[in-house]
Design an enzyme around this catalytic site. Structure first.
Site, PDB file in Angstrom:
ATOM      1  N   ALA A 120      38.463  58.241  41.012  1.00 39.64           N
ATOM      2  CA  ALA A 120      38.964  58.276  39.624  1.00 39.64           C
ATOM      3  C   ALA A 120      38.466  57.049  38.851  1.00 39.64           C
ATOM      4  CB  ALA A 120      40.496  58.324  39.633  1.00 39.64           C
ATOM      5  N   GLU A 121      38.461  55.900  39.524  1.00 38.10           N
ATOM      6  CA  GLU A 121      37.988  54.671  38.867  1.00 38.10           C
ATOM      7  C   GLU A 121      36.548  54.832  38.396  1.00 38.10           C
ATOM      8  OE1 GLU A 121      38.330  51.249  41.415  1.00 38.10           O
ATOM      9  OE2 GLU A 121      40.495  51.149  41.196  1.00 38.10           O
ATOM     10  N   ASN A 175      39.508  45.037  32.573  1.00 36.55           N
ATOM     11  CA  ASN A 175      39.685  45.065  34.031  1.00 36.55           C
ATOM     12  C   ASN A 175      40.115  46.465  34.440  1.00 36.55           C
ATOM     13  OD1 ASN A 175      39.997  44.010  36.711  1.00 36.55           O
ATOM     14  ND2 ASN A 175      42.215  43.997  36.385  1.00 36.55           N
ATOM     15  N   LEU A 225      40.996  34.399  35.617  1.00 38.71           N
ATOM     16  CA  LEU A 225      40.265  33.753  34.525  1.00 38.71           C
ATOM     17  C   LEU A 225      41.239  32.994  33.644  1.00 38.71           C
ATOM     18  CD1 LEU A 225      37.795  36.611  33.577  1.00 38.71           C
ATOM     19  CD2 LEU A 225      37.350  34.575  34.972  1.00 38.71           C
ATOM     20  N   HIS A 282      42.417  48.336  37.443  1.00 39.86           N
ATOM     21  CA  HIS A 282      43.391  48.037  38.497  1.00 39.86           C
ATOM     22  C   HIS A 282      43.788  49.352  39.176  1.00 39.86           C
ATOM     23  CE1 HIS A 282      46.521  45.824  40.552  1.00 39.86           C
ATOM     24  NE2 HIS A 282      47.334  46.842  40.290  1.00 39.86           N
ATOM     25  N   ASN A 338      32.372  49.915  41.760  1.00 40.49           N
ATOM     26  CA  ASN A 338      32.511  50.131  40.312  1.00 40.49           C
ATOM     27  C   ASN A 338      31.248  49.713  39.576  1.00 40.49           C
ATOM     28  OD1 ASN A 338      35.258  51.193  39.328  1.00 40.49           O
ATOM     29  ND2 ASN A 338      35.781  49.803  41.012  1.00 40.49           N
TER      30      ASN A 338
HETATM   31  C1  GRF Z   1      38.864  48.376  42.711  1.00 40.87           C
HETATM   32  O1  GRF Z   1      39.787  49.073  43.448  1.00 40.87           O
HETATM   33  C2  GRF Z   1      39.507  47.883  41.442  1.00 40.87           C
HETATM   34  O2  GRF Z   1      40.510  48.734  40.991  1.00 40.87           O
HETATM   35  C3  GRF Z   1      40.085  46.569  41.854  1.00 40.87           C
HETATM   36  O3  GRF Z   1      39.149  46.029  42.745  1.00 40.87           O
HETATM   37  C4  GRF Z   1      38.451  47.078  43.390  1.00 40.87           C
HETATM   38  C5  GRF Z   1      36.986  46.810  43.252  1.00 40.87           C
HETATM   39  O4  GRF Z   1      36.235  47.628  44.085  1.00 40.87           O
HETATM   40  N1  GRF Z   1      40.351  45.726  40.699  1.00 40.87           N
HETATM   41  P1  GRF Z   1      34.652  47.589  44.053  1.00 40.87           P
HETATM   42  O5  GRF Z   1      34.209  46.185  44.430  1.00 40.87           O
HETATM   43  O6  GRF Z   1      34.207  47.950  42.672  1.00 40.87           O
HETATM   44  O7  GRF Z   1      34.208  48.580  45.068  1.00 40.87           O
END
Ligand code: GRF
Length: 359
Positions: A339-340, A273, A259, A275, A178
């Site tokens: 998607a993230e 955040n 946190l 998720h 991410n």
């Molecule tokens: C992601 O799947 C996010 O949704 C969750 O932790 C993961 C982080 O992945 N909270 P990365 O370290 O960004 O690859």
């Protein structure tokens, strides 16, 4: 009581304290940067003065303001800041200190009362400062902050909430995909922001490698063995670094420690955040596996504000993906990941713009 000098010496302040004490009066002491004075400061100082019979303001020197707030601050130099403060009816003396903490000066001056603005609690005061205050027998008084007034807001208004890049502090514990997506969106000109600090609880993860590779100041915080938790010292260290880096928005990207008060209070409504589930369904670890096991035909990810409750908080946006025939946990998680990486940079940009506007 003091000669007309704008800046008093610690010795002069000590004499002031002795003379007050011999008259059965109390010296109130407070400290801060007081860069661009606004009515929040004025009301706070008036309330502090009311606690005793004289008020001394310990003013951060220019170099210590820079160390706390980053380059570009203070806007006004220390002699000007001192002069403005001395112009207030409530302020009897200003003394400048250049150390990161005001501990030494507390020991020298031995104030009767120590006042601090309400973004602190007696527990979140710096440990050394609190110890010094206890040692000299000072009474600690936390005064409420004046709503809606802050130097940051004044500066944001001057900039019209525009023309300034959003400053992100990103926290992660894992692969860092991410973080990579956020940096990619910035490079592509899709996200008008800069990552000014990366924080991890694990010194050896991909997340930190990506940050270092991109030349981002990276911080490792000692988190201890207890999974999911982060000791108070670590929480406070994070707040300090985030503040020093001038972070507008704290972005959690797979940060596996909860946190608590110090961070949540320092950045109210300014922590987001992501998720890997369609919250409120499947909070907690390995959410995609939970969705698969439950036989869902769709899954996805959620960007939300962070509060005291884990994987809860106001939902800012969601993105849905199908669960396909024959999906394994890995294939489904990979689809959610894509998607993230599209959703998070977009929502950070949109929500971040609101944060900057509010100041
Ligand atoms: C992601 O799947 C996010 O949704 C969750 O932790 C993961 C982080 O992945 N909270 P990365 O370290 O960004 O690859």
């Amino acid at each position: 009581m003091l000669e007309n000098a704008m800046i008093a010496t610690p010795e002069e302040v000590c004499r002031m304290r002795e003379s007050l004490e011999s008259d059965g009066k109390r010296l109130v002491f407070t400290n801060g940067c007081f860069d661009i004075l606004h009515c929040g400061h004025v009301r706070y100082l008036a309330a502090a003065r009311e606690l005793g019979e004289a008020l001394v303001v310990a003013l951060n020197s220019d170099s210590s303001v820079r160390a706390i707030k980053g380059d570009g601050r203070p806007v006004n130099c220390e002699s000007d800041r001192a002069e403005v403060l001395r112009g207030l009816r409530s302020v009897d003396a200003v003394v400048v200190f250049g150390t990161p903490r005001v501990t030494e000066l507390i020991r020298t001056v031995r104030p009767h009362i120590y006042a601090k603005g309400g973004d602190y609690t007696p527990e979140t005061l710096d440990g050394e400062e609190r110890a010094a205050l206890e040692e000299v027998g000072a009474e600690i008084r936390i005064l409420p902050l004046v709503e809606g007034r802050s130097t940051t807001k004044t500066l944001a208004r001057l900039r019209g909430g525009k023309g300034r890049k959003l400053r992100l502090g990103v926290l992660g514990s894992g692969r860092g995909t991410n973080l990579r997506a956020i940096l990619g969106a910035i490079d592509a000109g899709e996200l008008d922001a800069e990552v000014v600090l990366a924080v991890s609880d694990n010194p050896e993860v991909g997340f930190l490698e990506i940050a270092r590779g991109a030349g981002i100041p990276a911080m490792w915080v000692e988190a201890g063995e207890k999974l999911g938790s982060l000791p108070m010292a670590g929480q406070k260290a994070i707040v300090e670094r985030l503040r020093a880096a001038g972070v507008d928005l704290v972005v959690l990207a797979g940060f596996l420690r909860v946190l608590k008060g110090p961070v949540l209070e320092a950045f109210p409504d300014r922590i987001v955040n992501i998720h890997p589930s369609l919250l409120p369904k499947y909070p907690g670890l390995r959410a995609w596996e939970q969705a698969l096991e439950a036989g869902e035909n769709e899954a996805g990810c959620t960007v939300h504000l962070v509060g005291a409750e884990v994987d809860a908080g106001t939902i800012l946006a969601q993105s849905r993906v199908p669960v396909l025939e024959g999906d394994t946990a890995e294939t489904l998680y990979a689809r959610i990941g894509e998607a993230e990486h599209r959703l998070y940079p977009r929502v950070i940009g949109e929500y971040g713009a609101r944060v900057l506007q509010k100041g």
